[in-house]
Design a protein around this motif. Structure first.
Motif, PDB file in Angstrom:
ATOM      1  N   ALA A 278      88.861  15.089  22.035  1.00 51.79           N
ATOM      2  CA  ALA A 278      88.014  16.220  22.424  1.00 51.79           C
ATOM      3  C   ALA A 278      88.839  17.330  23.061  1.00 51.79           C
ATOM      4  O   ALA A 278      88.558  18.522  22.875  1.00 51.79           O
ATOM      5  N   GLU A 279      89.880  16.956  23.793  1.00 50.37           N
ATOM      6  CA  GLU A 279      90.752  17.959  24.395  1.00 50.37           C
ATOM      7  C   GLU A 279      91.508  18.737  23.320  1.00 50.37           C
ATOM      8  O   GLU A 279      91.763  19.938  23.472  1.00 50.37           O
ATOM      9  N   GLN A 280      91.852  18.076  22.229  1.00 46.09           N
ATOM     10  CA  GLN A 280      92.485  18.776  21.112  1.00 46.09           C
ATOM     11  C   GLN A 280      91.531  19.815  20.519  1.00 46.09           C
ATOM     12  O   GLN A 280      91.945  20.915  20.142  1.00 46.09           O
TER      13      GLN A 280
ATOM     14  N   HIS B  49      99.594  30.535  16.858  1.00 49.99           N
ATOM     15  CA  HIS B  49     100.484  31.030  15.809  1.00 49.99           C
ATOM     16  C   HIS B  49      99.712  31.412  14.546  1.00 49.99           C
ATOM     17  O   HIS B  49      99.931  32.484  13.978  1.00 49.99           O
ATOM     18  N   PHE B  50      98.810  30.543  14.112  1.00 46.39           N
ATOM     19  CA  PHE B  50      98.124  30.774  12.838  1.00 46.39           C
ATOM     20  C   PHE B  50      96.895  31.664  12.971  1.00 46.39           C
ATOM     21  O   PHE B  50      96.476  32.278  11.984  1.00 46.39           O
ATOM     22  N   GLY B  51      96.308  31.732  14.150  1.00 47.01           N
ATOM     23  CA  GLY B  51      95.102  32.541  14.293  1.00 47.01           C
ATOM     24  C   GLY B  51      94.034  32.097  13.318  1.00 47.01           C
ATOM     25  O   GLY B  51      93.712  30.910  13.224  1.00 47.01           O
TER      26      GLY B  51
ATOM     27  N   ALA C 236     104.881  21.770  18.141  1.00 45.54           N
ATOM     28  CA  ALA C 236     104.225  22.898  17.464  1.00 45.54           C
ATOM     29  C   ALA C 236     105.125  23.483  16.387  1.00 45.54           C
ATOM     30  O   ALA C 236     104.674  23.788  15.275  1.00 45.54           O
ATOM     31  N   ASP C 237     106.407  23.624  16.692  1.00 47.06           N
ATOM     32  CA  ASP C 237     107.345  24.187  15.711  1.00 47.06           C
ATOM     33  C   ASP C 237     107.440  23.296  14.469  1.00 47.06           C
ATOM     34  O   ASP C 237     107.483  23.793  13.339  1.00 47.06           O
TER      35      ASP C 237
ATOM     36  N   VAL D  68      98.654  21.716  20.127  1.00 44.47           N
ATOM     37  CA  VAL D  68      97.571  22.248  19.297  1.00 44.47           C
ATOM     38  C   VAL D  68      97.320  23.716  19.637  1.00 44.47           C
ATOM     39  O   VAL D  68      97.174  24.574  18.758  1.00 44.47           O
ATOM     40  N   ARG D  69      97.278  24.017  20.926  1.00 42.26           N
ATOM     41  CA  ARG D  69      97.013  25.392  21.372  1.00 42.26           C
ATOM     42  C   ARG D  69      98.082  26.352  20.847  1.00 42.26           C
ATOM     43  O   ARG D  69      97.781  27.466  20.385  1.00 42.26           O
TER      44      ARG D  69
END
Length: 313
Positions: free
Chosen positions: A160-162, A100-102, A24-25, A94-95
């Motif tokens: 789909a999970e993403q 972070h970005f909203g 994510a970072d 992804v979550r």
């Protein structure tokens, strides 16, 4: 990017993928520094192979190496389709990025297309002629179709999970499909790729379908029903769009090597793509393929700002 190279000194590519916070970072840092209009999750195309029982590793200078390539029906029969949940570290990344970005920036998830993933599995790595892949297609079509079906089962659940984790769109990468004739694409690839597109669209998210060297395949690729089709740099944007009847949204199509050119030439080529798009809705400006190592970061930032200032996105 120097920030990414610093991370790679601590972790291998696969280690980054499997640690959601690190992945994510990396995703967030790239999107914020480059100033782009969407963030694509940091992951690797081949991750689903591992949970299907086909381990791989990266060899310096050679790229991915499949440790035991598929060669026949028994190998395909042995592949598992019940472990897609083990890829949950990608959806967790992804979550974290979405949190972070909203609402500030959309997030793109992705997966490999059945043909391209199958080619890696059969060839054992990169290939120029795809001899083993095409041999299976031509001589063992039932085995080929079983492999495609298994890949659709795993990648559709994985992608789909993403989406459930917050991804706004899924991109399907069919990087190697340009090696096929139109007839071979329609017979051996189109049916299962269509299955994958439909399964992902059932989640409510739009789907981007991307391949390279696919000028002859574009009308057939459109039949998958995908929402967006990627155009590489080998065909002018307006010609590629016309092959799709100007009905689909398109993504592309700057040659990534142009990012090594001086800014006047880079901006001139970007301007030409925008001129060919002619302000019509449905054009996502992007490279015609993945960004290359050693690409000057300042040129990427300058390109993003140039396109944004033109008001086309």
């Amino acid at each position: 990017m120097p920030e990414y190279r610093a991370v790679r000194k601590q972790y291998s590519l696969i280690e980054i993928c499997k640690q959601p916070q690190v992945a994510a970072d990396v995703t967030i840092t790239a999107a914020e520094i480059l100033g782009v209009d969407a963030a694509i999750i940091f992951a690797d195309l081949l991750l689903p192979l591992e949970v299907m029982g086909l381990p791989f590793h990266f060899s310096p200078g050679e790229g991915p190496v499949i440790e035991k390539p598929i060669r026949g029906r028994e190998d395909v029969t042995d592949l598992r389709t019940d472990q897609a949940a083990d890829l949950g570290y990608v959806s967790e990344a992804v979550r974290l990025v979405c949190r972070h970005f909203g609402n500030r920036l959309p997030v793109i998830g992705f997966c490999g297309a059945p043909f391209t993933l199958a080619s890696y599995m059969i060839e054992g790595g990169s290939s120029r002629n795809y001899i083993h892949t095409k041999k299976m297609m031509y001589s063992s079509p039932q085995t080929w179709d079983e492999l495609q079906r298994k890949l659709v089962a795993v990648t559709s659940e994985y992608a789909a999970e993403q989406i459930r984790a917050g991804a706004d769109v899924i991109q399907i990468f069919d990087s190697w499909v340009g090696c096929l004739s139109v007839d071979d694409y329609r017979r051996y690839v189109l049916p299962r790729t269509t299955d994958l597109v439909k399964k992902l669209q059932a989640t409510g998210a739009p789907v981007i379908y991307f391949g390279t060297d696919t000028a002859t395949l574009l009308p057939s690729m459109q039949e998958t029903g995908t929402d967006v089709i990627g155009l590489d740099w080998r065909i002018p944007l307006d010609e590629g769009w016309a092959k799709l009847g100007n009905k689909k949204a398109v993504q592309g199509n700057l040659d990534p090597v142009l990012l090594f050119a001086g800014l006047p030439e880079l901006k001139s080529r970007a301007e030409d793509i925008l001129r060919r798009a002619a302000g019509r809705p449905g054009h996502i400006f992007n490279l015609g393929h993945g960004i290359l190592p050693e690409t000057p970061v300042e040129n990427v930032k300058a390109l993003a700002k140039f396109v944004q200032d033109r008001g086309t996105l």
